[in-house]
Design a protein around this motif. Structure first.
Motif, mmCIF file in Angstrom:
data_model
loop_
_atom_site.group_PDB
_atom_site.id
_atom_site.type_symbol
_atom_site.label_atom_id
_atom_site.label_comp_id
_atom_site.label_asym_id
_atom_site.label_seq_id
_atom_site.Cartn_x
_atom_site.Cartn_y
_atom_site.Cartn_z
ATOM 1 N N THR A 55 23.091 22.282 3.028
ATOM 2 C CA THR A 55 23.736 20.853 3.062
ATOM 3 C C THR A 55 22.751 19.884 3.708
ATOM 4 O OG1 THR A 55 25.924 21.775 2.777
ATOM 5 C CG2 THR A 55 25.877 19.505 3.907
ATOM 6 N N LEU A 58 19.949 19.130 1.750
ATOM 7 C CA LEU A 58 20.631 18.055 0.587
ATOM 8 C C LEU A 58 20.672 16.570 1.543
ATOM 9 C CD1 LEU A 58 23.323 19.969 -1.218
ATOM 10 C CD2 LEU A 58 21.174 18.990 -1.946
ATOM 11 N N ALA A 59 21.317 16.681 2.694
ATOM 12 C CA ALA A 59 21.204 15.259 3.180
ATOM 13 C C ALA A 59 19.873 14.675 3.571
ATOM 14 C CB ALA A 59 21.706 15.465 4.701
ATOM 15 N N TYR A 61 17.052 15.157 2.022
ATOM 16 C CA TYR A 61 16.491 15.108 0.603
ATOM 17 C C TYR A 61 16.987 13.762 0.206
ATOM 18 C CZ TYR A 61 13.906 16.004 -3.720
ATOM 19 O OH TYR A 61 13.270 15.994 -4.898
ATOM 20 N N ALA A 62 18.426 13.557 0.394
ATOM 21 C CA ALA A 62 18.925 12.361 -0.058
ATOM 22 C C ALA A 62 18.421 10.954 0.651
ATOM 23 C CB ALA A 62 20.379 12.329 -0.158
ATOM 24 N N VAL A 63 18.371 11.179 1.979
ATOM 25 C CA VAL A 63 17.888 10.098 2.701
ATOM 26 C C VAL A 63 16.315 9.863 2.495
ATOM 27 C CG1 VAL A 63 17.443 9.489 4.981
ATOM 28 C CG2 VAL A 63 19.670 10.204 4.498
ATOM 29 N N ALA A 65 14.523 10.443 -0.231
ATOM 30 C CA ALA A 65 14.223 10.150 -1.569
ATOM 31 C C ALA A 65 14.985 8.575 -1.900
ATOM 32 C CB ALA A 65 15.393 10.909 -2.840
ATOM 33 N N GLY A 66 15.830 8.038 -0.807
ATOM 34 C CA GLY A 66 16.354 6.623 -0.737
ATOM 35 C C GLY A 66 15.372 5.974 -0.044
ATOM 36 N N ALA A 72 21.055 4.520 5.543
ATOM 37 C CA ALA A 72 21.352 5.701 4.355
ATOM 38 C C ALA A 72 21.641 6.773 4.983
ATOM 39 C CB ALA A 72 20.052 5.689 3.873
ATOM 40 N N VAL A 76 25.112 9.086 3.936
ATOM 41 C CA VAL A 76 24.760 10.455 3.456
ATOM 42 C C VAL A 76 25.578 11.168 4.287
ATOM 43 C CG1 VAL A 76 23.341 12.355 3.176
ATOM 44 C CG2 VAL A 76 22.904 10.115 2.266
ATOM 45 N N ARG A 79 29.498 10.601 3.629
ATOM 46 C CA ARG A 79 29.793 11.485 2.493
ATOM 47 C C ARG A 79 29.738 12.864 2.559
ATOM 48 N NH1 ARG A 79 31.014 14.200 -1.107
ATOM 49 N NH2 ARG A 79 30.552 14.028 -3.473
#
Length: 97
Positions: A55, A58-59, A61-63, A65-66, A72, A76, A79
């Protein structure tokens, strides 16, 4: 310094984050240690301990990638925390089985 090499605590944890952020070219002020640890706790209790590092990845990576900004990160973390708290409920929005 912490006596347990696998559990950085207090000042050691802050020094670790600052050193690794600098080594990776990340602004250390972008790392909200308390919020990330809160997420880890929620995931460990709501999903399971093996899900914690995944997790966290993923957090990040998501931040990354944005937009990569603090807002952001907050979105994340919020969520993922909400999803961990409701994991296993009958709510199909959580992605629970």
């Amino acid at each position: 310094m912490s006596t347990d090499r696998h559990e950085p605590a207090g000042e050691d944890l802050e020094r670790w984050v600052a050193a690794q952020a600098a080594a990776l070219g990340v602004d250390p002020s972008a790392v909200d240690v308390d919020r990330v640890l809160d997420l880890a706790r929620e995931v460990a209790h709501g999903v399971g301990r093996p899900a914690v590092p995944l997790t966290g990845f993923l957090a990040g990576y998501a931040v990354g990638a944005g937009s990569g900004d603090r807002a952001a990160l907050e979105r994340v973390l919020a969520r993922l925390t909400a999803a961990a708290r409701t994991w296993g409920d009958d709510d199909p929005g959580t992605g629970a089985p």
